[in-house]
Write an enzyme that holds these catalytic residues in place. Structure first.
Site, mmCIF file in Angstrom:
data_model
loop_
_atom_site.group_PDB
_atom_site.id
_atom_site.type_symbol
_atom_site.label_atom_id
_atom_site.label_comp_id
_atom_site.label_asym_id
_atom_site.label_seq_id
_atom_site.Cartn_x
_atom_site.Cartn_y
_atom_site.Cartn_z
ATOM 1 N N LYS A 1 -0.211 5.460 8.291
ATOM 2 C CA LYS A 1 0.702 5.424 6.889
ATOM 3 C C LYS A 1 -0.279 5.587 5.873
ATOM 4 O O LYS A 1 -0.204 6.545 4.856
ATOM 5 C CB LYS A 1 1.662 4.151 6.659
ATOM 6 C CG LYS A 1 2.394 4.404 5.543
ATOM 7 C CD LYS A 1 2.505 3.232 4.555
ATOM 8 C CE LYS A 1 1.740 1.860 4.880
ATOM 9 N NZ LYS A 1 1.481 1.138 3.747
ATOM 10 N N THR B 1 0.659 -1.095 -0.045
ATOM 11 C CA THR B 1 0.065 -0.106 -0.089
ATOM 12 C C THR B 1 0.764 1.068 0.056
ATOM 13 O O THR B 1 1.635 1.350 0.955
ATOM 14 C CB THR B 1 -0.670 -0.057 1.265
ATOM 15 O OG1 THR B 1 -1.651 -1.142 1.195
ATOM 16 C CG2 THR B 1 -1.775 1.111 0.992
ATOM 17 N N LYS C 1 -7.182 1.751 -3.417
ATOM 18 C CA LYS C 1 -7.138 1.406 -2.000
ATOM 19 C C LYS C 1 -7.343 2.452 -1.047
ATOM 20 O O LYS C 1 -7.841 2.132 0.128
ATOM 21 C CB LYS C 1 -5.599 0.932 -1.724
ATOM 22 C CG LYS C 1 -5.217 0.504 -0.578
ATOM 23 C CD LYS C 1 -5.706 -0.614 0.099
ATOM 24 C CE LYS C 1 -5.294 -1.106 1.426
ATOM 25 N NZ LYS C 1 -5.517 -2.354 2.170
HETATM 26 P P1 NAP Z 1 5.125 -6.559 7.625
HETATM 27 O O1 NAP Z 1 4.695 -7.488 8.092
HETATM 28 O O2 NAP Z 1 5.702 -5.521 8.545
HETATM 29 O O3 NAP Z 1 6.300 -6.814 6.536
HETATM 30 C C1 NAP Z 1 7.024 -5.921 5.719
HETATM 31 C C2 NAP Z 1 7.807 -6.626 4.767
HETATM 32 O O4 NAP Z 1 8.495 -5.559 4.195
HETATM 33 C C3 NAP Z 1 8.844 -7.319 5.491
HETATM 34 O O5 NAP Z 1 9.334 -8.603 4.458
HETATM 35 C C4 NAP Z 1 10.211 -6.414 5.698
HETATM 36 O O6 NAP Z 1 11.551 -7.250 5.821
HETATM 37 C C5 NAP Z 1 10.071 -5.746 4.097
HETATM 38 N N1 NAP Z 1 10.884 -4.583 3.951
HETATM 39 C C6 NAP Z 1 10.071 -3.207 4.592
HETATM 40 N N2 NAP Z 1 11.101 -2.184 4.167
HETATM 41 C C7 NAP Z 1 11.828 -2.911 3.700
HETATM 42 C C8 NAP Z 1 13.197 -2.381 2.880
HETATM 43 N N3 NAP Z 1 13.601 -1.085 3.084
HETATM 44 N N4 NAP Z 1 13.898 -3.163 2.209
HETATM 45 C C9 NAP Z 1 13.487 -4.470 2.107
HETATM 46 N N5 NAP Z 1 12.540 -5.037 2.546
HETATM 47 C C10 NAP Z 1 11.480 -4.203 3.422
HETATM 48 O O7 NAP Z 1 4.048 -5.746 6.863
HETATM 49 P P2 NAP Z 1 2.565 -6.470 6.191
HETATM 50 O O8 NAP Z 1 1.607 -6.388 7.135
HETATM 51 O O9 NAP Z 1 3.043 -7.602 5.391
HETATM 52 O O10 NAP Z 1 2.338 -5.226 5.228
HETATM 53 C C11 NAP Z 1 2.855 -5.158 4.128
HETATM 54 C C12 NAP Z 1 1.954 -4.179 3.053
HETATM 55 O O11 NAP Z 1 0.721 -4.442 2.893
HETATM 56 C C13 NAP Z 1 2.367 -2.694 3.698
HETATM 57 O O12 NAP Z 1 2.341 -1.779 2.848
HETATM 58 C C14 NAP Z 1 0.731 -2.813 4.301
HETATM 59 O O13 NAP Z 1 0.150 -1.468 4.276
HETATM 60 C C15 NAP Z 1 0.041 -3.519 3.233
HETATM 61 N N6 NAP Z 1 -1.111 -4.330 3.789
HETATM 62 C C16 NAP Z 1 -1.080 -5.149 4.902
HETATM 63 C C17 NAP Z 1 -2.243 -5.702 5.405
HETATM 64 C C18 NAP Z 1 -2.248 -6.087 6.933
HETATM 65 O O14 NAP Z 1 -3.392 -6.714 7.374
HETATM 66 N N7 NAP Z 1 -1.041 -6.643 7.240
HETATM 67 C C19 NAP Z 1 -3.524 -5.394 4.881
HETATM 68 C C20 NAP Z 1 -3.470 -4.892 3.854
HETATM 69 C C21 NAP Z 1 -2.499 -4.232 3.051
HETATM 70 P P3 NAP Z 1 11.836 -7.402 7.087
HETATM 71 O O15 NAP Z 1 11.427 -8.636 7.494
HETATM 72 O O16 NAP Z 1 13.609 -7.319 6.856
HETATM 73 O O17 NAP Z 1 11.626 -6.475 8.051
#
Ligand code: NAP
Length: 288
Positions: free
Chosen positions: A241, A98, A173
């Site tokens: 965010k 997102t 979104k």
């Molecule tokens: P998360 O669990 O915090 O995972 C984030 C991922 O991105 C991790 O693999 C992290 O690596 C990687 N990452 C972050 N910054 C990075 C960088 N600079 N370089 C390389 N890798 C990086 O987040 P999530 O919940 O999966 O969400 C991911 C996205 O989906 C976000 O944009 C969020 O807004 C969106 N989203 C989430 C949900 C939800 O319910 N969680 C629902 C809809 C949309 P590390 O493991 O090394 O930290």
């Protein structure tokens, strides 16, 4: 069957990549900044782990991403070790992060200069949607590129649609998050009022959720909200965010989002209460 890389094995990406392998039958290479998560994924699913985005992207038909925000996205895609540098002409990048519509347009242009397709494809449905492979995917980009990507995305989606040119998936979104923000505040106020009125809130919601007040948030969150538990999904830090992206876009396009702006400030209160990792239904906690 396609050759696919998945970059970003977080709460969402880990199970999404799993579905590409198990349901889609694709050949999957994974990359995660913290390498241990990529190793864990390979131990569970097979496939291969790469140590850099560029290495993961080399020789793939599709490169999927799901990282945090605009800056993370730029880090993983652009630059010396970025995924775009490893992609061949005709390959397609699908971004599930997102992020802003601006970064989607920027990456669409950068990809096009290399003969690579780019689809911005943020998702809705949360952790459970990712784990069960029933996400809603909102896409922006070029129709012929989307047509190639859609059957691959189907491995973890219940609904997937192209909504316009590059950036349109991110704009859709934003609509999704704007709709949720005010609704969760209203649901919190309803439950708060019911508790103050001495009602059996669970019984009340069981009744009204069959009427006009029904919503996904009501059906899925009322029990935990009523119990004062806020550890069941999308985190407040992520929501802020997303709302900041919505409010910045609204400043540009002239949309009026008074309730969204107010709810963003309410979430800032929740962060002050050390609730940054609580789920978005914790708006109820600040009423108490
Ligand atoms: P998360 O669990 O915090 O995972 C984030 C991922 O991105 C991790 O693999 C992290 O690596 C990687 N990452 C972050 N910054 C990075 C960088 N600079 N370089 C390389 N890798 C990086 O987040 P999530 O919940 O999966 O969400 C991911 C996205 O989906 C976000 O944009 C969020 O807004 C969106 N989203 C989430 C949900 C939800 O319910 N969680 C629902 C809809 C949309 P590390 O493991 O090394 O930290």
């Amino acid at each position: 069957m396609a050759k696919v890389a998945f970059l970003g094995l977080g709460v969402m990406g880990f199970p999404m990549a799993g579905h590409l392998k198990a349901r889609g039958g694709h050949e999957v290479t994974v990359y995660n900044r913290t390498a241990a998560k990529a190793d864990l994924w390979v131990a569970q699913h097979g496939g291969r782990a790469a140590r850099a985005p560029r290495e993961a992207a080399q020789g793939q038909d599709f490169v999927f991403l799901c990282v945090g925000n605009d800056d993370d996205l730029r880090q993983v895609t652009l630059g010396a070790d970025g995924a775009l540098g490893g992609m061949a002409k005709g390959a397609v990048m699908v971004d599930h992060t997102t992020a802003s519509a601006d970064v989607a347009r920027e990456l669409h242009v950068a990809a096009a200069a290399l003969g690579v397709g780019f689809i911005d494809a943020p998702v809705s449905g949360g952790q459970a949607g990712a784990e069960n492979g029933v996400l809603t995917v909102m896409c922006g980009g070029d129709a012929p590129v989307y047509a190639k990507a859609e059957p691959v995305i189907a491995a973890f989606a219940r609904m997937c649609k192209l909504l316009g040119p590059a950036g349109s998936g991110q704009l859709a979104k934003m609509v999704n998050q704007i709709c949720i923000a005010g609704l969760v505040q209203a649901l919190s106020e309803g439950i708060h009022f019911g508790q103050k009125a001495g009602l059996d809130v669970e019984a009340v919601i069981e009744v009204i959720s069959r009427g006009a007040a029904q919503s996904w948030q009501m059906e899925n969150r009322y029990k935990t909200m009523n119990a004062g538990k806020f550890n069941f999904g999308f985190a407040v830090d992520w929501m802020r965010k997303d709302l900041s992206i919505c409010l910045a876009e609204a400043r540009r396009n002239g949309a009026h989002l008074p309730v969204t702006a107010l709810v963003d400030q309410f979430y800032s209160d929740v962060q002050t209460m050390a609730g940054g990792r609580w789920d978005t239904s914790s708006l109820l906690a600040r009423l108490k």
